[in-house]
Design an enzyme around this catalytic site. Structure first.
Site, PDB file in Angstrom:
ATOM      1  N   ALA A 103     -15.319 -15.285  46.227  1.00 40.73           N
ATOM      2  CA  ALA A 103     -16.114 -14.160  45.883  1.00 40.73           C
ATOM      3  C   ALA A 103     -17.681 -14.613  45.741  1.00 40.73           C
ATOM      4  CB  ALA A 103     -15.696 -13.585  44.225  1.00 40.73           C
TER       5      ALA A 103
ATOM      6  N   TYR B  48     -27.966 -11.264  42.865  1.00 39.01           N
ATOM      7  CA  TYR B  48     -26.841 -10.616  42.099  1.00 39.01           C
ATOM      8  C   TYR B  48     -26.605  -9.464  41.671  1.00 39.01           C
ATOM      9  CZ  TYR B  48     -22.738 -12.308  39.241  1.00 39.01           C
ATOM     10  OH  TYR B  48     -21.570 -12.210  38.627  1.00 39.01           O
TER      11      TYR B  48
ATOM     12  N   VAL C 248      -6.060  -3.654  40.710  1.00 38.56           N
ATOM     13  CA  VAL C 248      -6.791  -3.015  39.408  1.00 38.56           C
ATOM     14  C   VAL C 248      -7.634  -1.736  39.335  1.00 38.56           C
ATOM     15  CG1 VAL C 248      -6.753  -5.440  38.344  1.00 38.56           C
ATOM     16  CG2 VAL C 248      -8.873  -4.465  39.315  1.00 38.56           C
TER      17      VAL C 248
ATOM     18  N   VAL D 257     -11.365 -11.146  37.822  1.00 42.12           N
ATOM     19  CA  VAL D 257     -11.333 -10.187  38.996  1.00 42.12           C
ATOM     20  C   VAL D 257     -12.680  -9.784  38.906  1.00 42.12           C
ATOM     21  CG1 VAL D 257     -10.449  -8.090  39.588  1.00 42.12           C
ATOM     22  CG2 VAL D 257      -8.902  -9.554  38.802  1.00 42.12           C
TER      23      VAL D 257
ATOM     24  N   LYS E  52     -21.385  -7.291  35.248  1.00 44.35           N
ATOM     25  CA  LYS E  52     -21.308  -8.210  34.128  1.00 44.35           C
ATOM     26  C   LYS E  52     -21.591  -7.825  32.658  1.00 44.35           C
ATOM     27  CE  LYS E  52     -18.958 -10.881  36.819  1.00 44.35           C
ATOM     28  NZ  LYS E  52     -17.386 -11.128  36.963  1.00 44.35           N
TER      29      LYS E  52
ATOM     30  N   THR F 137     -16.628 -20.077  45.706  1.00 42.17           N
ATOM     31  CA  THR F 137     -15.161 -19.394  45.801  1.00 42.17           C
ATOM     32  C   THR F 137     -15.560 -18.273  46.771  1.00 42.17           C
ATOM     33  OG1 THR F 137     -15.995 -17.778  43.986  1.00 42.17           O
ATOM     34  CG2 THR F 137     -14.610 -19.873  43.460  1.00 42.17           C
TER      35      THR F 137
ATOM     36  N   ILE G  58     -11.308 -19.525  40.557  1.00 42.55           N
ATOM     37  CA  ILE G  58     -11.655 -20.079  39.240  1.00 42.55           C
ATOM     38  C   ILE G  58     -10.328 -19.727  38.302  1.00 42.55           C
ATOM     39  CG2 ILE G  58     -12.474 -19.384  36.897  1.00 42.55           C
ATOM     40  CD1 ILE G  58     -15.320 -19.036  38.319  1.00 42.55           C
TER      41      ILE G  58
HETATM   42  P1  NAD Z   1     -12.030 -15.172  43.854  1.00 36.72           P
HETATM   43  O1  NAD Z   1     -12.646 -14.787  45.066  1.00 36.72           O
HETATM   44  O2  NAD Z   1     -11.361 -16.492  43.942  1.00 36.72           O
HETATM   45  O3  NAD Z   1     -11.448 -14.426  42.797  1.00 36.72           O
HETATM   46  C1  NAD Z   1     -11.894 -12.897  42.707  1.00 36.72           C
HETATM   47  C2  NAD Z   1     -10.539 -12.217  42.501  1.00 36.72           C
HETATM   48  O4  NAD Z   1     -10.775 -10.834  42.337  1.00 36.72           O
HETATM   49  C3  NAD Z   1      -9.551 -12.588  43.792  1.00 36.72           C
HETATM   50  O5  NAD Z   1      -8.443 -13.034  43.399  1.00 36.72           O
HETATM   51  C4  NAD Z   1      -9.310 -10.789  44.367  1.00 36.72           C
HETATM   52  O6  NAD Z   1      -8.255 -10.891  44.679  1.00 36.72           O
HETATM   53  C5  NAD Z   1      -9.585 -10.101  43.040  1.00 36.72           C
HETATM   54  N1  NAD Z   1      -9.795  -8.936  43.134  1.00 36.72           N
HETATM   55  C6  NAD Z   1     -10.934  -8.209  43.750  1.00 36.72           C
HETATM   56  N2  NAD Z   1     -10.855  -6.959  43.746  1.00 36.72           N
HETATM   57  C7  NAD Z   1      -9.543  -6.711  43.230  1.00 36.72           C
HETATM   58  C8  NAD Z   1      -8.809  -5.553  43.016  1.00 36.72           C
HETATM   59  N3  NAD Z   1      -9.264  -4.133  43.259  1.00 36.72           N
HETATM   60  N4  NAD Z   1      -7.570  -5.595  42.287  1.00 36.72           N
HETATM   61  C9  NAD Z   1      -7.121  -6.706  41.816  1.00 36.72           C
HETATM   62  N5  NAD Z   1      -7.821  -8.187  42.159  1.00 36.72           N
HETATM   63  C10 NAD Z   1      -8.928  -7.960  42.856  1.00 36.72           C
HETATM   64  O7  NAD Z   1     -13.489 -15.762  43.130  1.00 36.72           O
HETATM   65  P2  NAD Z   1     -13.805 -16.216  41.571  1.00 36.72           P
HETATM   66  O8  NAD Z   1     -15.208 -16.824  41.624  1.00 36.72           O
HETATM   67  O9  NAD Z   1     -12.724 -17.255  41.263  1.00 36.72           O
HETATM   68  O10 NAD Z   1     -14.041 -14.937  40.775  1.00 36.72           O
HETATM   69  C11 NAD Z   1     -13.107 -14.852  39.628  1.00 36.72           C
HETATM   70  C12 NAD Z   1     -14.145 -14.233  38.485  1.00 36.72           C
HETATM   71  O11 NAD Z   1     -15.099 -15.381  38.066  1.00 36.72           O
HETATM   72  C13 NAD Z   1     -14.888 -13.105  38.820  1.00 36.72           C
HETATM   73  O12 NAD Z   1     -14.960 -12.263  37.856  1.00 36.72           O
HETATM   74  C14 NAD Z   1     -16.168 -13.622  39.310  1.00 36.72           C
HETATM   75  O13 NAD Z   1     -17.329 -12.719  39.110  1.00 36.72           O
HETATM   76  C15 NAD Z   1     -16.349 -14.629  38.091  1.00 36.72           C
HETATM   77  N6  NAD Z   1     -17.506 -15.755  38.142  1.00 36.72           N
HETATM   78  C16 NAD Z   1     -17.615 -16.441  39.448  1.00 36.72           C
HETATM   79  C17 NAD Z   1     -18.620 -17.475  39.528  1.00 36.72           C
HETATM   80  C18 NAD Z   1     -18.434 -18.108  40.730  1.00 36.72           C
HETATM   81  O14 NAD Z   1     -19.696 -18.619  41.002  1.00 36.72           O
HETATM   82  N7  NAD Z   1     -17.610 -18.428  41.545  1.00 36.72           N
HETATM   83  C19 NAD Z   1     -19.262 -17.607  38.535  1.00 36.72           C
HETATM   84  C20 NAD Z   1     -19.330 -16.877  37.412  1.00 36.72           C
HETATM   85  C21 NAD Z   1     -18.027 -15.906  36.960  1.00 36.72           C
END
Ligand code: NAD
Length: 262
Positions: free
Chosen positions: A194, A154, A64, A91, A161, A192, A19
């Site tokens: 995650a 979840y 982080v 993240v 969250k 993605t 994202i």
């Molecule tokens: P993604 O795996 O591409 O991104 C997650 C990121 O978190 C990665 O870049 C990873 O390196 C980083 N991360 C994890 N642990 C870390 C640490 N200790 N220090 C620094 N960075 C760290 O997946 P995404 O889906 O793009 O997730 C991005 C955000 O969007 C997250 O907060 C996720 O919960 C949220 N989100 C995702 C969805 C979905 O369905 N994909 C929906 C709603 C919200």
């Protein structure tokens, strides 16, 4: 070019499905300068070509979960840019075993890990970057509907969250004193890295296609475009908000399919 002359620091690009990648690309397309973080050397290898592709001004390390790395990252950005206008927190992390089965089985360490990396990190980043955020700056984080309703599998991430969304509210007061805004985008499910850790994600995506008002899933481009709005002066009076980009799913109640009515 809604973000012309704005400098944006983006945490959370892991690959071009992230994202945060959708957000970074939309920011670039709207004239922003961007800086990207990576948590370790393995992700650095993936972020380097993306930084090149998007013309990022800098990339820097930041796990982080480490206070020293957070402080260090703010110093690196300060040295390079002096000040910033946008901070993106995309993240999250929970142990895989805590994203399936029963929530009741979450142990203390798994709970702490999920809350630390997925919620507290927002507070720590805001604290570290506050000093270099210009008045009018915008902070944003990524949430999910599982913060507010119970979503199968979840589990602990829903609790993280919920805490994250509460943090957005409390931070909106502290940062508001400096004319800095903070909001969450609650994105619909997207495939993605995650998301692949969440049990039954394919079934959730199928469910969305049937039951959202728009009858489809959302994309990282959809989230990126909303992030541009939140980063821009168009949203200059919006703060403390959770903005859903989920094709309307959170507004759904009981939906009976026409074929079942007949
Ligand atoms: P993604 O795996 O591409 O991104 C997650 C990121 O978190 C990665 O870049 C990873 O390196 C980083 N991360 C994890 N642990 C870390 C640490 N200790 N220090 C620094 N960075 C760290 O997946 P995404 O889906 O793009 O997730 C991005 C955000 O969007 C997250 O907060 C996720 O919960 C949220 N989100 C995702 C969805 C979905 O369905 N994909 C929906 C709603 C919200």
């Amino acid at each position: 070019m809604l973000l012309k002359d704005k400098k944006a620091v983006i945490f959370g690009v892991a690959n071009n499905k992230s994202i945060a990648y959708g957000i970074a690309k939309a920011f670039k397309d709207n004239g922003a300068s961007i800086a990207l973080s990576y948590p370790n050397d393995a992700i650095k290898k993936r972020v380097e070509p993306i930084a090149k592709e998007l013309g990022a001004d800098l990339i820097f390390p930041c796990d982080v979960s480490q206070d020293s790395e957070i402080t260090n990252s703010a110093e690196i950005v300060k040295k390079h840019w002096g000040n910033i206008d946008v901070l993106v927190h995309a993240v999250a992390f929970a142990n895989r075993e805590d994203l399936q089965g029963r929530f009741i089985d979450t142990n203390r360490a798994g709970y702490a890990t999920a809350l630390d990396i997925s919620s507290y990190s927002l507070v720590a980043l805001c604290k570290a970057f506050e000093e270099i955020m210009n008045p009018g700056s915008s902070v944003m984080t990524l949430s999910y509907y599982g913060a507010q309703k119970i979503i199968t599998h979840y589990n602990v991430m829903g609790v993280a969250k919920a805490a994250l969304e509460a943090c957005v509210g409390y931070l909106s007061y502290d940062l508001g004193e400096k004319d800095i805004r903070i909001n969450a985008i609650s994105a619909g499910p997207i495939r993605t890295l995650a998301a692949s850790g969440i049990g039954g994600i394919a079934l959730i995506l199928n469910h969305m296609e049937k039951f959202t008002p728009l009858k489809r899933n959302v994309t990282i481009e959809d989230v990126g475009n909303t992030a541009v709005y939140l980063a821009s002066d168009l949203s200059k009076s919006v703060t403390g908000e959770v903005l859903f980009v989920d094709a309307g799913y959170h507004r759904s109640g009981i939906q009976i399919e026409k074929k079942d009515e007949e």
